[in-house]
Every structure is written in C-alpha cells, then in structure tokens.
Design an enzyme around this catalytic site. Structure first.
Site, PDB file in Angstrom:
ATOM      1  CG  ASP A  57      -3.101   4.317 -10.991  1.00 18.82           C
ATOM      2  OD1 ASP A  57      -2.405   4.648 -11.969  1.00 18.82           O
ATOM      3  OD2 ASP A  57      -2.709   4.422  -9.820  1.00 18.82           O
ATOM      4  CB  VAL A  66      -0.902  -0.010   1.254  1.00 24.10           C
ATOM      5  CG1 VAL A  66      -1.716   1.274   1.361  1.00 24.10           C
ATOM      6  CG2 VAL A  66      -1.838  -1.206   1.208  1.00 24.10           C
ATOM      7  N   GLY A  67       0.490   2.241  -0.781  1.00 24.26           N
ATOM      8  CA  GLY A  67       1.211   3.517  -0.776  1.00 24.26           C
ATOM      9  C   GLY A  67       2.550   3.451  -1.483  1.00 24.26           C
ATOM     10  CG  LEU A  71       3.858  -0.920  -6.951  1.00 24.91           C
ATOM     11  CD1 LEU A  71       4.335  -2.236  -6.343  1.00 24.91           C
ATOM     12  CD2 LEU A  71       4.513  -0.720  -8.317  1.00 24.91           C
ATOM     13  N   GLY A  72      -0.520   1.237  -7.480  1.00 25.72           N
ATOM     14  CA  GLY A  72      -1.940   1.211  -7.809  1.00 25.72           C
ATOM     15  C   GLY A  72      -2.774   0.358  -6.870  1.00 25.72           C
TER      16      GLY A  72
END
Ligand code: PMV
Length: 334
Positions: free
Chosen positions: A161, A111-112, A115-116
């Site tokens: 994304d 997360v964060g 990488l979408g």
C-alpha cells in the site's frame, strides 16, 4: 513555513493475501487523494487536525495524548495513529525530536474501505513533514518509511500500500521490491460494501488455514502468484487494449474465486461482484483484504450500467481512474 503534500488511494488489482507469502501482486494508484499540510508550532508537540472533505467541519483535533472527536468518525483514531507514527519517525530520522509540528489533513479517500487510506495519509504526512524538517527523501524512501509506519501500527504488512501510494501508476510488487509496469487506462468501477474488514484479522485467518492445511491452501496461494505473473505478461504484452481487457477480466474472476476459497469474501462482496458481471463487466473481484471493504470491476463498455447494478445490489459505486502520480508536493512556502 508550510509544506503541503498529497498521496493517492490504491486498489490491489491482483494478488492480495498471497503477497503476504512472498508471491507477487499488482496494484495501482487511483485518483482519490489525501492532502496533508505541515507547519511548525512553538510548543514542541505534535498536533493533528483532520477534516474529511465529504463531511465538512473539524472532525478531530489531537494534541499529545488528548483526542477530541467533534463528529462521529469511528475510524479516525486509527488514522491518527498512522499520522502520529509518521511524524515521530520523520522527526527521529531528521534528529529533530523536540520540534513541534502541526499537520492538517483533508481526504477524499473513504476510511476503512480497503482503498489504502492509512497508507496514503502516512505517505503524505511523511512527504510534508520530511520536507518541512529539511530532509531530502525520494518517493521510494518515503514509501519505505510508510511501510515502517504500517509495521509499527498494525504489526504485519507486505508494504504494497505505501509503495503504490508513494510511487503512483501500476506497480508489480514482491517481497519489498517493486517495479513500475507500463501505464494503461483501465476503465474501472469500484464498489464499496459500506462496511470494513480488519486487514490484520483477515491476514491472521488465512495464516491459520494455511497452518492447518498447507497442502490445500499452499496451492491456492501458488495459483494466485501464477495468475499475477500472467496478468503482468498481459499488461506488458503486445495485445491491443480490448484483448488485454478481456484476458485481465478472466484473471480477475479466477482471482476472486481463489480469494473466496480462502474465506475472505462476504455475501455482500460476492453479490456486488456478480451484479457487476451480469451488468456487463469483463471481470470483477474483491480488492484488498476482504471481509467488507471494496470490490472492483473492469468495465470498458458498460461502466454506468455496472455502477447502477452495484448500487442496486446495495453498494456505493465509484467510477475511478488509475493515477500516474504518487506522492506530490503541492507547495512549500511561508
Ligand atoms: O486492506 P488492504 O486493502 O490494505 O489490503 C491488504 C492486502 C493484504 O495482502 C491482505 C495484506 C498486505 O499487507 O499485503
């Protein structure tokens, strides 16, 4: 009745930031996925359970306005707002606002990290919940709803994304329109800096520079748009894979330099980029908004040396492949 859907992470190969100004970009789905299971509940509420595969155990349980953190997972609250908006949007579309829905999430996507992960969780949630509520939506429609969720949660977004997460493979994207490019294997190493930048703040920072000096920043954005078209010609062209890799590597290096010129690189990102190139990558650049997050390298021959160099430079390497598949319904049944 339970429906499970999954959606992939993505990397932006070329054209982040300039895509916000209507220039084209190329992105690809990669083989890390988020899984969302959706089922009805009887209390009419939205309930979200999230599990991180790499940190086993229940991390968050979320019901109405109460959020319980059962482990330290700083970005979880942000992810939950994407999930919540996705469920609300689908309930509205299906005209079933009163229907209680419980979703459970497991994810392989950091997360964060740029990488979408947010788009993947939105797309998988919309996929699972729409099927549960009996809505027949195409992957393309689900990608568009994912874009609406991004706009609701983060204010600004080009929509690249959720589009690539829903559609999979290689996507050429411009102004909300996309086209699949022919699939090719790309031997990639992604390097995570361990920190994350705020996409919203970085997009605003570039906007500020553009407004202060459009005559300087405008041509940088134009060059980015042109190099994306060049990359598209190479990907769709007749050259053999080795020539394609070499040319794409060069364009990656140019794109990284231009992103650096916009001020979105960091010392760590550039260190990982240079470490990868010195170790034999044909090209390396930031992927995503920058300010932290990830870079990626194209390394057809020395993939493990490039991964080691990224690790020695302080990053977390991930050897990854392009995924042909976007949104996938894993199963529906009792
Ligand atoms: O933060 P990421 O990896 O989702 O990348 C965002 C890409 C930008 O072009 C910077 C913003 C956008 O909405 O396209």
């Amino acid at each position: 009745m339970k429906v499970t859907a999954s959606a992939p992470a993505k990397i932006i190969l070329f054209g982040e930031h300039s895509v916000v100004y209507g220039k084209p970009a190329i992105a690809a789905a990669i083989d890390l996925r988020t899984y969302v299971g959706a089922r009805f509940n009887e209390n009419g509420r939205i309930k979200i359970e999230a599990r991180d595969i790499k940190t086993p155990g229940l991390i968050v349980s979320f019901s109405e306005n109460e959020i319980y953190f059962e482990s330290d997972y700083g970005k979880a609250a942000e992810v939950l707002s994407y999930v919540r908006q996705s469920i609300e949007l689908v309930r509205e579309e299906a005209d079933r606002n009163e229907r209680g829905v419980t979703v459970s999430i497991t994810s392989e996507i950091p997360v964060g990290a740029g990488l979408g992960s947010s788009a993947a969780v939105a797309v998988a949630t919309i996929g699972a919940v729409s099927r549960l509520l009996g809505l027949e939506l195409s992957s393309e429609e689900i990608g568009k709803l994912g874009h609406r969720v991004e706009l609701l949660v983060q204010g600004a977004s080009s929509g690249i994304d959720p589009t690539v997460s829903a559609m999979g493979g290689f996507i050429h994207y411009q102004n909300g329109n996309f086209e699949h490019l022919p699939f090719m294997e790309l031997p990639l190493v992604v390097g995570y800096t361990g920190s994350s930048g705020s996409t919203k703040e970085l997009v605003e920072m570039v906007r500020e520079s553009y407004e202060e000096m459009p005559e300087v920043i405008g041509p940088v954005l134009n060059s980015m748009g042109m190099l994306v078209e060049k990359a598209r010609d190479i990907i769709t062209g007749e050259h053999g894979a080795n020539v394609k890799f070499k040319l794409l590597g060069k364009l990656m290096n140019v794109n990284h330099g231009l992103l650096d010129a916009l001020g979105v690189s960091t010392k760590k990102l550039s260190e990982l980029v240079y470490a990868a190139r010195v170790a034999g990558a044909l090209g390396a650049k930031i992927t995503g908004a920058g300010g932290g997050g990830c870079m990626y390298a194209l390394a057809p021959e020395r993939q493990s040396e490039v991964a080691t160099a990224i690790r020695i430079a302080g990053g977390t390497p991930m050897i990854t492949r392009i995924s042909r598949e976007g949104l996938r319904i894993e199963g529906a049944g009792k």
